[in-house]
Design a protein around this motif. Structure first.
Motif, PDB file in Angstrom:
ATOM      1  N   PHE A   1       0.831  -1.189   0.000  1.00 57.41           N
ATOM      2  CA  PHE A   1       0.000   0.000   0.000  1.00 57.41           C
ATOM      3  C   PHE A   1       0.867   1.241   0.000  1.00 57.41           C
ATOM      4  O   PHE A   1       1.949   1.242   0.554  1.00 57.41           O
ATOM      5  CB  PHE A   1      -0.851   0.052   1.277  1.00 57.41           C
ATOM      6  N   PRO A   2       0.378   2.334  -0.583  1.00 55.13           N
ATOM      7  CA  PRO A   2       1.047   3.614  -0.368  1.00 55.13           C
ATOM      8  C   PRO A   2       1.088   3.919   1.121  1.00 55.13           C
ATOM      9  O   PRO A   2       0.118   3.700   1.838  1.00 55.13           O
ATOM     10  CB  PRO A   2       0.159   4.610  -1.120  1.00 55.13           C
ATOM     11  N   GLY A   3       2.214   4.423   1.579  1.00 54.92           N
ATOM     12  CA  GLY A   3       2.358   4.724   3.001  1.00 54.92           C
ATOM     13  C   GLY A   3       3.161   3.699   3.743  1.00 54.92           C
ATOM     14  O   GLY A   3       3.571   3.929   4.865  1.00 54.92           O
ATOM     15  N   PHE A   4       3.427   2.542   3.132  1.00 53.26           N
ATOM     16  CA  PHE A   4       4.236   1.528   3.778  1.00 53.26           C
ATOM     17  C   PHE A   4       5.652   1.567   3.225  1.00 53.26           C
ATOM     18  O   PHE A   4       5.892   2.113   2.153  1.00 53.26           O
ATOM     19  CB  PHE A   4       3.636   0.137   3.565  1.00 53.26           C
ATOM     20  N   PRO A   5       6.618   0.952   3.931  1.00 56.66           N
ATOM     21  CA  PRO A   5       8.004   0.981   3.453  1.00 56.66           C
ATOM     22  C   PRO A   5       8.102   0.457   2.028  1.00 56.66           C
ATOM     23  O   PRO A   5       7.560  -0.589   1.684  1.00 56.66           O
ATOM     24  CB  PRO A   5       8.715   0.053   4.440  1.00 56.66           C
ATOM     25  N   GLY A   6       8.804   1.221   1.197  1.00 57.53           N
ATOM     26  CA  GLY A   6       9.011   0.810  -0.180  1.00 57.53           C
ATOM     27  C   GLY A   6       7.974   1.335  -1.135  1.00 57.53           C
ATOM     28  O   GLY A   6       8.056   1.111  -2.330  1.00 57.53           O
ATOM     29  N   SER A   7       6.959   2.026  -0.624  1.00 61.95           N
ATOM     30  CA  SER A   7       5.906   2.528  -1.498  1.00 61.95           C
ATOM     31  C   SER A   7       6.131   3.997  -1.781  1.00 61.95           C
ATOM     32  O   SER A   7       6.859   4.690  -1.088  1.00 61.95           O
ATOM     33  CB  SER A   7       4.537   2.323  -0.845  1.00 61.95           C
ATOM     34  N   SER A   8       5.481   4.492  -2.824  1.00 56.15           N
ATOM     35  CA  SER A   8       5.662   5.879  -3.215  1.00 56.15           C
ATOM     36  C   SER A   8       4.756   6.774  -2.402  1.00 56.15           C
ATOM     37  O   SER A   8       3.610   6.442  -2.136  1.00 56.15           O
ATOM     38  CB  SER A   8       5.345   6.043  -4.701  1.00 56.15           C
ATOM     39  N   PRO A   9       5.243   7.935  -1.955  1.00 54.45           N
ATOM     40  CA  PRO A   9       4.441   8.815  -1.107  1.00 54.45           C
ATOM     41  C   PRO A   9       3.335   9.492  -1.886  1.00 54.45           C
ATOM     42  O   PRO A   9       3.398   9.647  -3.089  1.00 54.45           O
ATOM     43  CB  PRO A   9       5.467   9.842  -0.596  1.00 54.45           C
ATOM     44  N   ILE A  10       2.343   9.913  -1.138  1.00 55.20           N
ATOM     45  CA  ILE A  10       1.264  10.721  -1.702  1.00 55.20           C
ATOM     46  C   ILE A  10       1.448  12.136  -1.207  1.00 55.20           C
ATOM     47  O   ILE A  10       1.698  12.370  -0.030  1.00 55.20           O
ATOM     48  CB  ILE A  10      -0.104  10.169  -1.273  1.00 55.20           C
ATOM     49  N   GLY A  11       1.307  13.086  -2.096  1.00 50.93           N
ATOM     50  CA  GLY A  11       1.573  14.474  -1.738  1.00 50.93           C
ATOM     51  C   GLY A  11       0.584  15.032  -0.758  1.00 50.93           C
ATOM     52  O   GLY A  11      -0.474  14.482  -0.510  1.00 50.93           O
ATOM     53  N   SER A  12       0.938  16.167  -0.191  1.00 54.83           N
ATOM     54  CA  SER A  12       0.077  16.838   0.785  1.00 54.83           C
ATOM     55  C   SER A  12      -1.178  17.352   0.115  1.00 54.83           C
ATOM     56  O   SER A  12      -1.180  17.752  -1.027  1.00 54.83           O
ATOM     57  CB  SER A  12       0.832  18.003   1.418  1.00 54.83           C
ATOM     58  N   THR A  13      -2.274  17.355   0.869  1.00 57.84           N
ATOM     59  CA  THR A  13      -3.541  17.857   0.346  1.00 57.84           C
ATOM     60  C   THR A  13      -3.973  19.138   1.045  1.00 57.84           C
ATOM     61  O   THR A  13      -5.088  19.588   0.876  1.00 57.84           O
ATOM     62  CB  THR A  13      -4.639  16.811   0.528  1.00 57.84           C
ATOM     63  N   SER A  14      -3.093  19.688   1.867  1.00 60.67           N
ATOM     64  CA  SER A  14      -3.531  20.817   2.693  1.00 60.67           C
ATOM     65  C   SER A  14      -3.576  22.129   1.933  1.00 60.67           C
ATOM     66  O   SER A  14      -4.265  23.056   2.343  1.00 60.67           O
ATOM     67  CB  SER A  14      -2.595  20.958   3.901  1.00 60.67           C
TER      68      SER A  14
ATOM     69  N   PRO B   1      -4.862  11.285   7.744  1.00 57.78           N
ATOM     70  CA  PRO B   1      -3.549  11.330   8.409  1.00 57.78           C
ATOM     71  C   PRO B   1      -2.644  12.443   7.891  1.00 57.78           C
ATOM     72  O   PRO B   1      -1.504  12.200   7.483  1.00 57.78           O
ATOM     73  CB  PRO B   1      -2.979   9.944   8.103  1.00 57.78           C
ATOM     74  N   ALA B   2      -3.133  13.672   7.871  1.00 58.87           N
ATOM     75  CA  ALA B   2      -2.303  14.809   7.477  1.00 58.87           C
ATOM     76  C   ALA B   2      -1.152  14.941   8.473  1.00 58.87           C
ATOM     77  O   ALA B   2      -1.281  14.619   9.649  1.00 58.87           O
ATOM     78  CB  ALA B   2      -3.135  16.089   7.459  1.00 58.87           C
ATOM     79  N   GLY B   3      -0.018  15.422   7.967  1.00 51.72           N
ATOM     80  CA  GLY B   3       1.173  15.497   8.802  1.00 51.72           C
ATOM     81  C   GLY B   3       2.099  14.339   8.579  1.00 51.72           C
ATOM     82  O   GLY B   3       3.264  14.384   8.969  1.00 51.72           O
ATOM     83  N   SER B   4       1.600  13.288   7.933  1.00 52.73           N
ATOM     84  CA  SER B   4       2.444  12.163   7.541  1.00 52.73           C
ATOM     85  C   SER B   4       2.805  12.335   6.070  1.00 52.73           C
ATOM     86  O   SER B   4       1.916  12.399   5.218  1.00 52.73           O
ATOM     87  CB  SER B   4       1.699  10.835   7.740  1.00 52.73           C
ATOM     88  N   PRO B   5       4.087  12.422   5.726  1.00 53.14           N
ATOM     89  CA  PRO B   5       4.469  12.661   4.327  1.00 53.14           C
ATOM     90  C   PRO B   5       4.035  11.550   3.388  1.00 53.14           C
ATOM     91  O   PRO B   5       3.926  11.758   2.190  1.00 53.14           O
ATOM     92  CB  PRO B   5       5.999  12.763   4.395  1.00 53.14           C
ATOM     93  N   GLU B   6       3.751  10.369   3.932  1.00 49.70           N
ATOM     94  CA  GLU B   6       3.333   9.236   3.110  1.00 49.70           C
ATOM     95  C   GLU B   6       1.830   8.991   3.176  1.00 49.70           C
ATOM     96  O   GLU B   6       1.348   7.970   2.700  1.00 49.70           O
ATOM     97  CB  GLU B   6       4.077   7.969   3.550  1.00 49.70           C
ATOM     98  N   TYR B   7       1.081   9.918   3.783  1.00 46.56           N
ATOM     99  CA  TYR B   7      -0.363   9.744   3.988  1.00 46.56           C
ATOM    100  C   TYR B   7      -0.633   8.397   4.650  1.00 46.56           C
ATOM    101  O   TYR B   7      -1.474   7.612   4.231  1.00 46.56           O
ATOM    102  CB  TYR B   7      -1.114   9.849   2.654  1.00 46.56           C
ATOM    103  N   SER B   8       0.137   8.131   5.694  1.00 44.68           N
ATOM    104  CA  SER B   8       0.100   6.820   6.347  1.00 44.68           C
ATOM    105  C   SER B   8      -0.310   6.955   7.799  1.00 44.68           C
ATOM    106  O   SER B   8       0.352   7.642   8.589  1.00 44.68           O
ATOM    107  CB  SER B   8       1.480   6.154   6.262  1.00 44.68           C
ATOM    108  N   LEU B   9      -1.398   6.297   8.163  1.00 40.20           N
ATOM    109  CA  LEU B   9      -1.816   6.257   9.560  1.00 40.20           C
ATOM    110  C   LEU B   9      -0.798   5.496  10.394  1.00 40.20           C
ATOM    111  O   LEU B   9      -0.549   5.833  11.548  1.00 40.20           O
ATOM    112  CB  LEU B   9      -3.199   5.603   9.669  1.00 40.20           C
ATOM    113  N   ARG B  10      -0.213   4.466   9.791  1.00 42.43           N
ATOM    114  CA  ARG B  10       0.819   3.696  10.497  1.00 42.43           C
ATOM    115  C   ARG B  10       2.015   4.575  10.852  1.00 42.43           C
ATOM    116  O   ARG B  10       2.551   4.502  11.959  1.00 42.43           O
ATOM    117  CB  ARG B  10       1.278   2.535   9.623  1.00 42.43           C
ATOM    118  N   LYS B  11       2.457   5.361   9.905  1.00 41.58           N
ATOM    119  CA  LYS B  11       3.582   6.250  10.169  1.00 41.58           C
ATOM    120  C   LYS B  11       3.208   7.264  11.240  1.00 41.58           C
ATOM    121  O   LYS B  11       4.000   7.566  12.143  1.00 41.58           O
ATOM    122  CB  LYS B  11       3.969   6.959   8.863  1.00 41.58           C
ATOM    123  N   LEU B  12       2.006   7.785  11.173  1.00 43.36           N
ATOM    124  CA  LEU B  12       1.543   8.793  12.118  1.00 43.36           C
ATOM    125  C   LEU B  12       1.544   8.244  13.542  1.00 43.36           C
ATOM    126  O   LEU B  12       2.074   8.862  14.471  1.00 43.36           O
ATOM    127  CB  LEU B  12       0.149   9.263  11.725  1.00 43.36           C
TER     128      LEU B  12
END
Length: 503
Positions: free
Chosen positions: A49-62, A215-226
């Motif tokens: 999934f996007p947001g996990f190690p090795g995946s491409s980040p999703i840009g900020s939506t703010s 999950p804004a504030g996470s550069p990968e749009y990842s709740l796990r990272k957050l």
């Protein structure tokens, strides 16, 4: 002279060819930032999934400009054939629990959206439409999903909960409609804690199926990272809620169609909030139509308990809290016109100002119930446009500029991507296949039982196996550790946190 001219012509042609190429290369070097973000060129592992190690980040939506135009949001790319599975060794493991009576059209996008951002497991307490065989066959075919039915056994088990002998939720006991739902959600959350702990989860979150975590504030749009970055000593994190601000009265799929939200008091300045309060409420009782105190995620640990549907607590200590400065929960409340009548149909209270206070905690819910119970469809639609739909473009742009309203596109892109990639259709197809297998087996077992009554014991065993295959989540785990303390009265000074409006 002629031979010299013939010799120089090719050189001139070569020079004219090389000059544009050189200029293009020079421009490319000037703009080069050292990375390529297109996952289709880099051979990204599409099983992640996007947001996990090795995946491409999703840009900020703010970021939005004054006209609410999107800036800096990378498209969420889905590819047919992706395997939507969570890596088993991923940390932290996150469980979302909900109590729902909705259909697949609402549950599936909600579920897969949260799986995309990193939710590991789902505990679904179902009743009504959500508990029908066509719906549960699909849900139970999805890895990581556990369906819990509102059976007689479940109600008996919850009747023995220690919650009934404590004071923190007692003001909600034996009251109809929203109060009854609030108590039921709390009892389900209590059971979900034990189930999540057995599944070795790290965090648990209670959400309704009209809410999406952002999950804004996470550069990968990842709740796990957050949640993975939360300090170990923090027991609970608060997601302030944003409320949907629909711009049409004919919304069918809120997750795909709604992009404008009213921001929470915690995420704007006091001067802006109170200075524009009257314009932001548009004649409604409060700043938000419904609740304004957000939702919480709790770290799984000893003595954890629910504290109403919006918070968690602990029997032995006051949990240490953290409130996110950017992340939020998006609440799609009254986003469809049909929400007026569906809420009315779930409650049997009289449409009077006095009686609705017995049933609903929030003023807007009370007003909406009375309108839905007494007005014609045309009157209801007019009221809905005046109180819910944001049709004044000039006001919308003003509040977008001031920061009370914001545009958020990520959920829309993710849900649309899930639909286009076939993920939701694949889930429906898998559930249908399982349902057909179960029906075939039921017919076979019924025929065997009819032809040979002497084999009733064997038939009973097979029936039990079939029941386990069709709905393994019906087997409720032993909560003796909870029920054994049923006679112990805990006078907790922290009362349950109801769905409160903002200041």
């Amino acid at each position: 002279s002629s031979s010299s001219s013939a010799f120089s012509t090719p050189r001139i042609l070569i020079l004219l060819t090389l000059m544009p190429l050189g200029l293009a290369a020079f421009a490319f070097v000037l703009q080069w930032r050292g990375e390529v973000t297109d996952p289709t060129r880099l051979g990204v592992d599409r099983s992640r999934f996007p947001g996990f190690p090795g995946s491409s980040p999703i840009g900020s939506t703010s970021g939005v400009d004054c006209g609410g135009q999107q800036r800096g949001l990378s498209a969420f790319i889905h590819h047919p054939g992706w395997k939507y599975a969570i890596p088993e060794n991923g940390k932290p493991k996150i469980c979302v629990t909900t109590s729902t009576a909705g259909g697949l059209e609402q549950i599936l996008p909600w579920l897969y959206y949260h799986r995309v951002i990193g939710v590991t497991n789902f505990l679904l307490f179902v009743e009504g439409k959500a508990a029908t065989q066509n719906v549960t066959a699909v849900l139970e075919s999805i890895p990581g999903v556990r369906v819990v039915y509102r059976t007689k056994e479940l109600e008996e088990q919850q009747a023995r909960s220690r919650i009934w002998n404590e004071t923190w939720l007692s003001s909600f006991f034996f009251r109809p409609c929203n109060y009854e739902l609030f108590v039921r959600q709390s009892l389900n959350m209590e059971m979900a804690i034990v189930m999540a702990r057995e599944a070795e989860m790290d965090w648990i979150i209670h959400l309704d199926t009209d809410e999406l975590l952002y999950p804004a504030g996470s550069p990968e749009y990842s709740l796990r990272k957050l949640l993975g970055d939360v300090a170990p000593e923090v027991d609970m994190v608060i997601f302030p809620n944003y409320e949907s601000a629909i711009e049409r009265d004919d919304v069918v799929d809120p997750f795909s169609e709604v992009t404008m939200f009213k921001k929470n008091y915690d995420h704007v300045t006091k001067e802006t909030y109170f200075g524009l309060y009257r314009e932001a409420t548009r004649g409604n009782p409060n700043y938000f139509l419904t609740y304004g105190n957000g939702k919480a995620a709790a770290r799984i640990q000893d003595h954890l308990r629910p504290n109403g549907a919006h918070r968690w607590h602990n029997y032995l200590k006051a949990p240490k809290e953290l409130k996110f400065e950017e992340a939020a929960v998006l609440h799609y409340t009254y986003s469809k016109f049909s929400d007026l009548t569906s809420r009315r149909d779930r409650c049997g209270c009289k449409p009077t100002k006095d009686d609705v206070k017995r049933c609903f905690m929030l003023e807007f819910d009370r007003a909406a119930f009375i309108i839905a119970s007494t007005a014609t469809r045309e009157e209801m639609l007019r009221w809905y446009r005046e109180h819910v739909v944001w049709t004044d473009r000039e006001l919308n742009l003003k509040l977008l500029r001031k920061g009370l309203l914001t545009r958020i596109y990520a959920p829309q892109l993710i849900v649309q991507g899930l639909r286009q990639s076939g993920v939701l259709n694949n889930a429906l197809a898998a559930g249908q296949e399982q349902l057909e297998r179960l029906k075939t087996r039921d017919k076979f077992l019924s025929a065997v039982s009819t032809r040979n009554s002497s084999s009733s014991e064997l038939g009973s065993k097979d029936s039990k196996d079939d029941h386990r295959l069709a709905s393994s989540s019906r087997r409720l785990m032993d909560l003796s550790s909870l029920s054994s303390s049923a006679m112990v009265v805990e006078d907790d000074p922290f009362a349950a946190v109801p769905p409160l409006p903002p200041p």
